[in-house]
Design a protein around this motif. Structure first.
Motif, mmCIF file in Angstrom:
data_model
loop_
_atom_site.group_PDB
_atom_site.id
_atom_site.type_symbol
_atom_site.label_atom_id
_atom_site.label_comp_id
_atom_site.label_asym_id
_atom_site.label_seq_id
_atom_site.Cartn_x
_atom_site.Cartn_y
_atom_site.Cartn_z
ATOM 1 N N ASP A 94 0.864 -1.173 0.000
ATOM 2 C CA ASP A 94 0.000 0.000 0.000
ATOM 3 C C ASP A 94 0.902 1.224 0.000
ATOM 4 O OD1 ASP A 94 -1.596 2.185 0.847
ATOM 5 O OD2 ASP A 94 -2.960 0.851 1.925
ATOM 6 N N SER A 95 0.874 1.978 -1.101
ATOM 7 C CA SER A 95 1.796 3.106 -1.247
ATOM 8 C C SER A 95 1.551 4.226 -0.241
ATOM 9 C CB SER A 95 1.744 3.663 -2.670
ATOM 10 O OG SER A 95 0.446 4.154 -2.964
ATOM 11 N N SER A 96 0.411 4.210 0.446
ATOM 12 C CA SER A 96 0.172 5.239 1.455
ATOM 13 C C SER A 96 1.114 5.071 2.651
ATOM 14 C CB SER A 96 -1.293 5.215 1.913
ATOM 15 O OG SER A 96 -1.577 4.048 2.649
ATOM 16 N N TYR A 97 1.811 3.919 2.717
ATOM 17 C CA TYR A 97 2.782 3.690 3.787
ATOM 18 C C TYR A 97 4.160 4.245 3.432
ATOM 19 C CZ TYR A 97 -0.440 0.850 6.485
ATOM 20 O OH TYR A 97 -1.500 0.427 7.240
ATOM 21 N N GLY A 98 4.279 4.893 2.266
ATOM 22 C CA GLY A 98 5.509 5.588 1.906
ATOM 23 C C GLY A 98 6.697 4.669 1.670
ATOM 24 N N ASP A 127 0.037 -2.171 -5.893
ATOM 25 C CA ASP A 127 -0.331 -1.130 -4.942
ATOM 26 C C ASP A 127 -1.830 -1.198 -4.657
ATOM 27 O OD1 ASP A 127 -0.727 1.161 -3.459
ATOM 28 O OD2 ASP A 127 0.110 2.531 -4.966
ATOM 29 N N MET A 129 -3.581 0.891 -3.287
ATOM 30 C CA MET A 129 -4.197 2.199 -3.527
ATOM 31 C C MET A 129 -4.656 2.345 -4.975
ATOM 32 S SD MET A 129 -4.268 3.867 -0.683
ATOM 33 C CE MET A 129 -4.427 5.590 -1.098
#
Length: 154
Positions: A94-98, A127, A129
């Protein structure tokens, strides 16, 4: 018949779903397949497959899912020689985790490479997201991987 083992690291079942969707593609390409939901290092070292595919999701801060921790710990602690092992890798994240996006898959890839294994083609990073159903990205990738790496044996 050559053996493909699919090693699954999953928290909520997404990576397992990908493995179950992909397995028939390899069966059609002439492989006997085994999906390992609780993989052990011995699954890789004692009965080495002709081809390995890793479907691994990332949890927390780039960590391996609980069911995959013993396998990863075994790789790290025992450092088995994996020269000659050919593998592919599908990392879910999950790209929201950077910075930790697909961290488990990326770390596994490094570990396998350091032990002498050879990744065929590029690692697929999915991803959450951008892709609601991971198999929507994994199936076309697997079809192309089989074709470009000339993995068909049937």
């Amino acid at each position: 018949m050559p053996m493909l083992k699919i090693f699954v690291g999953t928290m909520y079942g997404g990576a397992l779903d990908v493995a179950e969707q992909i397995a028939p593609l390899f069966e059609a390409a002439g492989y006997e397949t085994a999906i390992l939901e609780q993989p052990t290092l011995e699954d890789l070292t004692e009965e080495r497959p002709d081809l390995a595919l890793f479907c691994v999701s990332t949890t927390g801060s780039g960590d391996f899912p609980g069911n995959f921790v013993p396998f990863a710990r075994g790789l790290d602690e025992q450092s088995p020689a994996l020269v000659g092992l050919r593998y592919g890798l599908i990392a879910l994240g999950d790209s929201s985790y950077g910075d930790t996006f697909c961290g488990a898959g990326r770390r596994l890839d490094e570990m396998l490479e350091d032990l002498g294994a050879t990744r065929l083609g590029e690692r697929l990073e999915i991803d959450a997201m951008e892709t609601f159903m991971a198999d929507d990205a994994a199936l076309p990738w697997a079809e192309e991987w089989i074709e470009t790496q000339q993995l068909t044996v049937a």
